[in-house]
Design a protein around this motif. Sequence first.
Motif, PDB file in Angstrom:
ATOM      1  N   ARG A 109       1.187  -2.951  -2.714  1.00 36.81           N
ATOM      2  CA  ARG A 109       0.311  -2.917  -1.535  1.00 36.81           C
ATOM      3  C   ARG A 109       0.954  -2.107  -0.409  1.00 36.81           C
ATOM      4  O   ARG A 109       0.284  -1.335   0.270  1.00 36.81           O
ATOM      5  CB  ARG A 109      -0.003  -4.339  -1.068  1.00 36.81           C
ATOM      6  N   ILE A 110       2.265  -2.279  -0.233  1.00 34.33           N
ATOM      7  CA  ILE A 110       2.983  -1.535   0.806  1.00 34.33           C
ATOM      8  C   ILE A 110       2.904  -0.037   0.532  1.00 34.33           C
ATOM      9  O   ILE A 110       2.723   0.761   1.459  1.00 34.33           O
ATOM     10  CB  ILE A 110       4.447  -2.019   0.913  1.00 34.33           C
ATOM     11  N   LYS A 111       2.989   0.336  -0.728  1.00 32.29           N
ATOM     12  CA  LYS A 111       2.875   1.752  -1.093  1.00 32.29           C
ATOM     13  C   LYS A 111       1.511   2.305  -0.675  1.00 32.29           C
ATOM     14  O   LYS A 111       1.412   3.408  -0.146  1.00 32.29           O
ATOM     15  CB  LYS A 111       3.082   1.921  -2.602  1.00 32.29           C
ATOM     16  N   GLU A 112       0.464   1.521  -0.890  1.00 28.86           N
ATOM     17  CA  GLU A 112      -0.880   1.929  -0.465  1.00 28.86           C
ATOM     18  C   GLU A 112      -0.972   2.023   1.063  1.00 28.86           C
ATOM     19  O   GLU A 112      -1.550   2.966   1.599  1.00 28.86           O
ATOM     20  CB  GLU A 112      -1.930   0.942  -0.970  1.00 28.86           C
ATOM     21  N   TRP A 113      -0.404   1.042   1.762  1.00 27.69           N
ATOM     22  CA  TRP A 113      -0.449   1.041   3.220  1.00 27.69           C
ATOM     23  C   TRP A 113       0.267   2.253   3.801  1.00 27.69           C
ATOM     24  O   TRP A 113      -0.134   2.770   4.849  1.00 27.69           O
ATOM     25  CB  TRP A 113       0.191  -0.204   3.797  1.00 27.69           C
TER      26      TRP A 113
END
Length: 171
Positions: A109-113
Motif C-alpha cells: 500500500r505504501i508503494k502505491e501511496w
Amino acid sequence: MPTNMRIRLLLGLALLSTGLLAGAFGYGAANLVPTFNAVPLDLRLSFHAELMKRNGITMQAAMAVSTLGSLTLATLTPGRARLIAGTAALLTLASFLITRLGNVPINGRIKEWALTSAPVDHAEILRRWELFNNLRTLTALTAFALLILLALKRPPTGRNQSSAAPIASRA
C-alpha cells in the motif's frame, strides 16, 4: 565430520543469521522508524517504498536461514538444548509470518501511496506497520538471546553424546 563439530557449526550459523536478523530489525526500529516519522510524508513514502525493494530478498533470506539453522539444531540436540533451539526457530518463524502477513501487505500500500497519495487514514495504517515491526523485532531479538544462552551454557551435543564442559573451556 564429528557430530559435535556439526552441532557447533550449526549453532554458529544460527547465531550469525539470527544476530543479523535481530540487528537489522533492531536498527530499523531504533533508527529508521523515528526518521520516517520526522520527515515529510511524501519523503517517507518514497524512501520506504525504495527500501522495501532492497529489504525483500535479504531479510527473507536471513529469516529463512535463522529458522532452518535453529530448527536443524533442535533436531540434532537433546533435552533443554532442543527446547531452546526449537523455541528460537519458532520465534524466527514468527518474525517471518508477522512480516509476510503484517508488514508486506502494508508495504504494498505504501508503494502505491508513493506514486499517488496517502489515504485519510494513513496515520493509523502506518501505526499498524510500526506495531508489526516492533513485534517482529521482539521475536527476532528473543530468538537471538536464546541462542546466545545456548552457546554460553553447556555445549549442545549430538543425541548419543553428552558433555558437561562449557564451550569456552573446550576452545
